[in-house]
Each structure stands twice: as structure tokens, then as C-alpha cells.
Design a protein around this motif. Structure first.
Motif, PDB file in Angstrom:
ATOM      1  N   GLU A   7       1.704   5.330  -8.283  1.00 29.13           N
ATOM      2  CA  GLU A   7       0.309   5.033  -8.598  1.00 29.13           C
ATOM      3  C   GLU A   7      -0.097   5.716  -9.899  1.00 29.13           C
ATOM      4  O   GLU A   7      -0.742   5.115 -10.759  1.00 29.13           O
ATOM      5  N   VAL A  43      -1.307   3.821 -13.354  1.00 31.11           N
ATOM      6  CA  VAL A  43      -2.614   4.109 -13.945  1.00 31.11           C
ATOM      7  C   VAL A  43      -2.446   4.626 -15.371  1.00 31.11           C
ATOM      8  O   VAL A  43      -3.132   4.180 -16.307  1.00 31.11           O
ATOM      9  N   VAL A  88      -2.534  -2.590  -2.001  1.00 27.53           N
ATOM     10  CA  VAL A  88      -3.210  -1.850  -3.053  1.00 27.53           C
ATOM     11  C   VAL A  88      -3.473  -2.801  -4.218  1.00 27.53           C
ATOM     12  O   VAL A  88      -2.631  -3.656  -4.548  1.00 27.53           O
ATOM     13  N   ASN A 104       0.806  -1.214   0.000  1.00 28.25           N
ATOM     14  CA  ASN A 104       0.000   0.000   0.000  1.00 28.25           C
ATOM     15  C   ASN A 104       0.841   1.267   0.000  1.00 28.25           C
ATOM     16  O   ASN A 104       0.393   2.332  -0.457  1.00 28.25           O
ATOM     17  N   PHE A 152      -4.870  -2.887  -8.288  1.00 31.15           N
ATOM     18  CA  PHE A 152      -5.219  -2.190  -9.528  1.00 31.15           C
ATOM     19  C   PHE A 152      -6.048  -3.148 -10.370  1.00 31.15           C
ATOM     20  O   PHE A 152      -5.617  -4.282 -10.641  1.00 31.15           O
ATOM     21  N   ARG A 161       1.155   3.838  -2.870  1.00 28.03           N
ATOM     22  CA  ARG A 161       0.179   4.881  -3.177  1.00 28.03           C
ATOM     23  C   ARG A 161       0.621   6.259  -2.691  1.00 28.03           C
ATOM     24  O   ARG A 161       0.191   7.275  -3.240  1.00 28.03           O
ATOM     25  N   VAL A 192      -9.233   1.983 -15.402  1.00 28.38           N
ATOM     26  CA  VAL A 192      -8.418   1.545 -14.268  1.00 28.38           C
ATOM     27  C   VAL A 192      -9.067   1.968 -12.955  1.00 28.38           C
ATOM     28  O   VAL A 192      -9.421   3.138 -12.764  1.00 28.38           O
ATOM     29  N   HIS A 193      -9.205   1.001 -12.053  1.00 29.82           N
ATOM     30  CA  HIS A 193      -9.735   1.229 -10.711  1.00 29.82           C
ATOM     31  C   HIS A 193      -8.643   0.889  -9.702  1.00 29.82           C
ATOM     32  O   HIS A 193      -7.904  -0.093  -9.875  1.00 29.82           O
ATOM     33  N   VAL A 194      -8.549   1.668  -8.640  1.00 33.72           N
ATOM     34  CA  VAL A 194      -7.516   1.453  -7.627  1.00 33.72           C
ATOM     35  C   VAL A 194      -8.153   1.514  -6.248  1.00 33.72           C
ATOM     36  O   VAL A 194      -8.973   2.404  -5.973  1.00 33.72           O
ATOM     37  N   THR A 195      -7.772   0.583  -5.392  1.00 33.76           N
ATOM     38  CA  THR A 195      -8.262   0.622  -4.011  1.00 33.76           C
ATOM     39  C   THR A 195      -7.270  -0.067  -3.092  1.00 33.76           C
ATOM     40  O   THR A 195      -6.393  -0.812  -3.550  1.00 33.76           O
ATOM     41  N   THR A 196      -7.434   0.183  -1.792  1.00 30.99           N
ATOM     42  CA  THR A 196      -6.656  -0.508  -0.768  1.00 30.99           C
ATOM     43  C   THR A 196      -7.588  -1.449  -0.019  1.00 30.99           C
ATOM     44  O   THR A 196      -8.665  -1.031   0.437  1.00 30.99           O
TER      45      THR A 196
END
Length: 727
Positions: free
Chosen positions: A134, A138, A167, A123, A169, A126, A148-152
Motif C-alpha cells: 500500500e 501511494v 481495496v 484487500n 486507490f 493493505r 491519493v485516497h485509499v479505502t476498503t
């Protein structure tokens, strides 16, 4: 999506197989997996006996080899490139060459064109350097046409007995609509899974359950750690078991809580909740939610690495289910809707500086292709201005750094007022540059060795090194960075040397300084390029010289030199040739090609045994001397020094031609999104003369620490066992 059975997945950097197994549980069929580690290959063969495995360094695999190994269309590519350069536990080195393995993942996605991809990493990626990585990731996938979607995600929220934030992607060529899996555990849901539940019922009959034989000293330390706690401060320990720094291994787990994040390594797992030892590989595997029937191969250390680096199986299964729902056009039950990242590919500059976590400024003199500019920018500096006399530099700078003010001017004729006007303020934190080196170059000086009365100080290019420091002093920087050829050390200036003269200037101006001749290969550059580096700093500051971490003959815990195979293997395929990409081979004459074909990999032209017809030139029937370009590089070694010039690059390790500009740029560690314009000669000169951006970034990061006073102190590392979430 595949219309014949389950959707097809490819697993890169497969490691212990956690993501592969999780996606299989979610309904995907693994059509190929790959990893460079032998223990990963053996583990995969044991647990996935019917799935093909490509045991290779993905950097060395060509497009045709990969497509042949996959054997058809692919629905999803999954994987987690090595993260040590991003990790809070590792070096936190943004210039770590392993970070570049992300580009290999992106390259495979480009080659296979899957419907979707999922990429995992630590993580910290990010936020490090203002989120630079990041954004780069992307942007790269957006260029390939993906939403493109990004999350933790925290693994503990999905039934994994471990506080592990990572993280993810996700990219799709389908609809931009996507939903991440909703948390199933934690506040308002099922109670977190615990270490006690995970370890229950294990005994000596289980595979991968070998206990580490700790020393008496280590066991004595473990006895002082309470359940769920850490060891007392070093000063509170008995003298016989003290040491300066205790890392994350000196933390004991709690049976009633999730584990802290597992870190890979033979002795890197945390301490057992009740026994005075670290966890076994099987205990780690239980915490990572691998089934007991899943067997890890290799020695104990290799097993721990495979387990510790894996994506928890249960978390991977939840993500796989979300991807499958997206591909099927179905609504994910209790999914968390996600909005794709807005398009970043239309920004003016491909080298977008970090959204500064640092408020550090710099100025560039003798900019050239921008290797140092890119390196300092990547390390978080805001480069205010750039100067170089060549028009070819101005054209390339406008293309790659349009947001940095640039002046086409002779530095030797500049005044301090000119420089202040360019950068828009009277001072900066750092001045960096590498004045022209031909007058200092051993190769260059050799040309004048028989010239009567030749004096190095008469070469006006050499005076630019003195001018460089005079201009730098005018900006009152905290640091000055200077790069040149190693011959600078001994070049005479009257009765003294240029180096001695500059040392006196630095001392008189109130600067401390250090200088060395370094081999760029020792810092992860795939090139045995020896250069003189001088770093000067204000006497109220401090500087720690970056440690060399790459070796020709590394010990088991060290890293080997980065080789040509690591960086140019994918460019062998002729389908990659492109003028815009500066990857167009020279059209050599048949006689030259015939000579090149005689040169063995890593060797020189065998002049003594060469056929007579190849000794003839186009202007002479008997060539007396063959130039240094008749030397072939080796795929298994770093390159020799890139020498600038139209036909000065060495011969490709395998093909009967010299290197292209792009291949040389890869060797110099320029990213592929950097573009070079102008004639081939101009491009070759720019790339060959550049300071490798990777080297620049390493030194820039060390300089930033010197300015900020951000050096590692004795004592504990960061505590990642955040128990607040389970209180």
C-alpha cells in the motif's frame, strides 16, 4: 475534464469488463480498453463494439503505441492489476512477478497524465508485510503529482449480492477533497441483496449457463454440505470421498444471504444453494451484477475467470459516480469524505521496510548493490547492518538504504566483535550474503586452466567463503543464506572441496542444510542465471525449499518464463533516456554498431559471412576472436546471465547497442526507484554481480516461515464466508 461530451476513460486489465461497464453506467465514455487475454478481447468486442480494444500485454506496449491507441486526452484511467500474489486464496507470495504489474498501471498513468485514476485490488494487499505494498503504491502516485485516497469497500454494502472486500486507490490532480460513495445496503439501510434474488428465473435458455459435469465423488461430497454451510471435516467423511485438503469450492451458498467472494476458475465457484453442483458462469455473473444481455466469450473455464475476477458492475457504478462528482466539483449525495494519504515521497529511503508484522533481524555480508538486502527487507526482515569493502557500494548503499548501518571493510579481516559492534546486538535471526565468486566461476577458472601450478585454494577470494560462515556462526543465527556461482559445487580445496568443508562446519555447528543449483528464471526472474544456493538452519527449526513455478515450456496450468519483452519494452523509447535513471546507451563506435546490426535476435555475430571491412579492428586488420558480448538477446526469452563490466552486457534484442544499466537492473528485478551512482563501470559491476532481489525475497519469505513455523497445514483453507455481517 473533457469539454466535449462525456468524460473519457481508459480501462487497463479490463478482463470481464465489470469496471468498464460500471463507469459507463456512471457517465464515462470508454476510449480504449486493454487486456492480454484473448477471451477478454472477444468479450469486449461483443459487448462494447464501438470502443477500441488493445489486445496486448501492457508490459510490451511503448509510450507512443499507447498514446496512438488512446487518441487524445484522458480524464480517468481505471483497472485492477492481477492480484494473485496478494490474495489470501492465492500463493500469498509477495515476490510474485504479477505483483509488478502495478508498476505498469502506474507507468500508463505517468504517460497519459489523466485527471484521475482508480485502481482496485484484493484487500489483503493493505496488510501483507506490514502494508508495504500500500505504501509503495501511494508513494508512486504521489511522485506523479496525485492526491491519493485509499479505502476498503465491501460490494455487499452497495447492492451486490456478494461479500467481496476490495481495496480501492483513487488519485486526483485536482483538489485533495474527495468523497467515497456511502453504503446503501446493510445495517441501517436497505437489506443486503441475496443469492436467492440474484439466481431467480434462470433456465437453460440463458447464455453462459453451462452446468459443470461433476464426478460421482464430487457430487457425493456436495450432498453432505448444508445450505450456507461447509463440508464436514475430512476425518468425518466416508473413506471413499476423503482427501487431505478441501478449499473454498466446498462451501454451499445460502439463498437468504449474499454470496461469499467469487474466486475465478472452472471449478472454483462455490456450490449452488440447492443443487449438487458449482455455480455456472451466468449465475456468477448475476452475483457480480452483470446484466443478462452481457455475454462472455471463450470456453467455460475462461468465462469463469472473467466473471470471478471482475469488479462488480454495481459497485463500479457507485465509484464512477463519486469520481464524476469530484471532477465536476459537485458534492456527492451522502458521500463519505476522505482525507488524502499524507505525503510519503519525502522519506529518506526509497526502500522503506515494512512496519514489521515480523520481528525478524538479519545481517548482510558482501552486500554489493543490495539485491539480497532489498529481498530480505521486502520479506519483512529488519536488516541491522551491512558490510562490503568497495567504496562504490557504500555510496549506493547510502542512497538506497540510508537507514541501515553500513561498514566499508574487508570481510576477510573482520572479527566477530567488529560485526557485533556494527549491528548493535550479539545475535540475529539470519545472516545472508554472496562472497566474491570469481575464484569459483567456471568462466574465471577457465582463465587459469593453462597456468602451471594454479590451485583454486590459492585464490584468496575463495577463502572468503570459509570466513563468511565463521563470522555467521559468531552471531548464532537461526538461518544462514549463502549464494554463489554454480562452479562453487566442484571447486577443490586440497583433497576435498570448498562445499564439503563448509558442510562439515555446518554440521559441527549444529545446523541442518540444503543446497541446489537453481535457474533464476524458474523463480520469475527474466534471466537464465544459474546460481548455487545454500540454506542452513538450526536443527530445532525446519525449512521448505521454495518451489520453482516458472517454466520454459509450461503446461496449461503453469506459468511461462518471464521474458525480456515483459520488463524492458517500455525502455525502447528514447524519451526514457536519463543519466539519473541510469538509462543512457553507450556511444558505440560505428564499426561496433555495424557488427551489432548483423546479429539476428537471439543469435550471435555471423563471423563466417561477415564483410571483410567488419573483420578489421581499430588496432588490427584481422580480428581473430570476437568476445561473448557479440550475442543478441531475444525479446521472447529470458536474458542470459548478466556479466558485470563496462562493456560486458549483451546486445539489446532489437537495438544496435548493448543494454543500459537500467535495462540490466530491470532484468535483475531491481525496482525503478533504486538508483545507481558512480562510473558506468561501477554501476555495471554492481548490477551484474547482484543477487536478483526477487529471488532473495522468495527465499527470505521461506526462511521467515521456517523461523515462525508458519507452514500450510493439512485441512481447510481460511474461511472467507463471514456470515456474521448478515445475521
Amino acid at each position: 475534464m473533457s469539454t466535449t461530451g462525456r468524460p473519457r476513460s481508459v480501462s487497463l486489465f479490463a478482463g470481464g469488463g465489470g469496471m468498464t461497464l460500471g463507469f459507463q453506467h456512471a457517465g464515462f465514455k470508454t476510449v480504449m480498453a486493454s487486456d492480454v487475454e484473448a477471451s477478454a478481447a472477444r468479450t469486449f468486442a461483443h459487448n462494447f463494439p464501438h470502443a477500441p480494444f488493445l489486445h496486448a500485454d501492457i508490459r510490451h506496449v511503448t509510450k507512443n503505441e499507447l498514446i496512438e491507441a488512446v487518441g487524445g486526452e484522458v480524464d480517468v484511467v481505471i483497472g485492477g492489476p492481477p492480484c494473485q500474489g496478494f490474495s489470501t486464496i492465492g500463493d500469498q507470495n509477495p515476490a510474485d512477478p504479477r505483483n509488478g504489474l502495478f508498476w505498469c498501471f502506474a507507468r500508463v498513468v505517468e504517460w497519459l497524465r489523466p485527471t484521475c485514476f482508480v485502481m482496485e485490488n484484493v484487500n489483503y494487499l493493505r496488510t501483507q508485510y506490514g502494508g508495504r505494498y500500500e505504501r509503495e503504491i501511494v508513494r508512486a502516485f504521489q511522485r506523479l503529482g496525485y492526491h491519493v485516497h485509499v479505502t476498503t469497500l465491501n460490494a455487499a454494502d452497495y447492492g451486490v449480492p456478494q461479500l467481496r472486500k476490495r481495496v480501492f486507490f483513487f488519485g486526483s490532480r485536482l483538489s485533495p477533497k474527495f468523497a467515497w460513495p456511502a453504503a446503501t445496503h446493510g445495517v441501517g439501510g436497505i437489506p443486503y441483496a441475496t443469492v436467492g434474488e440474484a439466481l431467480a428465473g434462470l433456465d437453460s435458455t440463458f447464455a453462459n449457463h453451462a452446468v459443470l459435469n461433476h464426478s460421482d465423488t464430487v457430487q457425493a461430497r456436495y450432498r453432505l454440505i448444508p445450505e450456507g454451510g461447509r463440508m464436514p471435516a475430512p476425518g468425518e467423511l466416508p473413506p471413499e470421498i476423503r482427501r487431505k485438503n478441501f478449499g473454498n469450492t466446498y462451501k454451499r451458498l445460502h439463498r437468504g444471504r449474499p454470496s461469499l467472494t467469487l474466486v475465478p476458475g472452472n471449478n472454483a465457484f462455490p456450490v449452488h444453494p440447492t443443487e449438487h453442483r458449482s455455480l455456472t458462469p451466468r449465475e456468477g455473473a448475476r452475483i457480480q451484477t452483470f446484466p443478462d444481455a452481457y455475454i462472455f466469450q471463450g470456453n467455460r473455464s475462461e468465462q469463469c475467470r472473467l466473471v470471478g475476477n471482475a469488479v462488480p458492475v454495481r459497485l463500479a457504478e457507485h465509484i464512477g459516480a463519486a469520481v464524476l462528482a469530484h471532477m465536476s466539483g459537485e458534492r456527492l449525495t451522502n458521500g463519505v469524505p476522505s482525507t488524502p494519504v499524507p505525503c510519503l515521497t519525502k522519506e529518506g529511503s526509497p526502500n522503506v521496510p515494512a512496519q514489521k508484522s515480523r520481528n525478524l533481524t538479519a545481517a548482510s555480508l558482501f552486500t554489493g548493490a543490495g539485491g539480497l538486502t532489498l529481498g530480505f527487507q521486502n520479506a519483512g526482515f529488519h536488516v541491522l547492518g551491512s558490510v562490503d569493502k568497495k567504496n562504490s557500494v557504500a555510496r549506493n548503499h547510502a542512497l538506497n538504504f540510508p537507514d541501515i548501518a553500513h561498514l566499508t571493510a574487508d570481510v576477510g579481516a573482520m572479527s566477530s566483535e567488529d560485526l557485533v559492534k556494527l549491528i548493535g546486538q550479539p545475535t540475529v535471526d539470519v545472516v545472508f550474503g554472496g562472497p566474491p565468486c570469481q575464484g569459483f566461476s567456471i568462466f574465471g577458472r577457465r582463465r587459469f586452466v593453462n597456468t602451471k601450478g594454479h590451485r583454486a585454494e590459492a585464490d584468496e577470494r575463495n577463502d572468503l567463503s570459509i570466513k563468511y560462515f565463521d563470522l555467521a556462526f559468531a552471531l548464532e543465527p537461526k538461518f544462514i543464506f549463502f549464494e554463489n556461482v554454480k562452479g562453487f559445487v566442484s571447486t577443490p580445496l586440497g583433497e576435498t572441496t570448498y562445499l564439503s568443508a563448509i558442510e562439515k562446519k555446518l554440521d559441527a555447528a549444529g545446523y541442518e542444510f540444503a543446497h541446489r543449483v537453481i535457474n533464476c528464471a524458474s523463480y520469475g526472474v527474466p534471466q537464465a542465471r544459474e546460481r548455487f544456493i545454500l540454506v542452513a538452519w538450526r536443527k530445532d527449526l525446519a525449512f521448505v525449499w521454495p518451489e520453482a513455478k516458472f517454466f520454459a515450456e509450461p503446461k496449461p496450468w503453469q506459468r511461462r518464463f518471464v521474458t525480456l519483452a515483459d520488463v524492458i519494452s517500455d525502455l525502447i523509447d528514447s524519451s526514457t533516456h536519463s543519466a539519473e535513471f541510469s538509462h543512457v546507451p553507450m556511444n558505440h563506435k560505428p564499426l561496433v554498431v555495424a557488427r551489432y546490426e548483423l546479429i539476428p535476435e537471439g543469435g550471435r555475430l555471423p563471423v563466417q559471412t561477415m564483410p571483410d571491412e567488419l573483420r578489421k579492428g581499430y588496432r588490427s586488420d584481422d580480428v581473430k576472436n570476437f568476445s561473448h558480448v557479440y550475442k543478441r538477446l531475444s525479446m521472447s526469452q529470458p536474458a542470459t546471465t548478466m556479466v558485470p563490466g563496462h562493456n560486458a552486457f549483451p546486445v539489446h534484442p532489437i537495438l544496435p547497442r548493448t543494454l543500459t544499466v537500467r535495462e540490466a537492473a530491470r532484468i535483475q528485478t531491481f525496482p525503478d526507484h533504486m538508483r545507481f551512482v558512480g562510473t558506468r563501470q561501477q554501476q555495471c559491476t554492481l548490477v551484474g554481480n547482484a543477487v536478483p532481489p526477487l529471488l532473495g525475497e522468495i527465499f527470505a519469505a521461506a526462511i521467515a516461515k521456517g523461523i515462525e513455523g508458519n507452514f500450510t497445514s493439512a485441512g481447510y483453507k481460511r474461511d472467507v464466508y463471514d456470515l456474521a455481517v448478515v445475521s
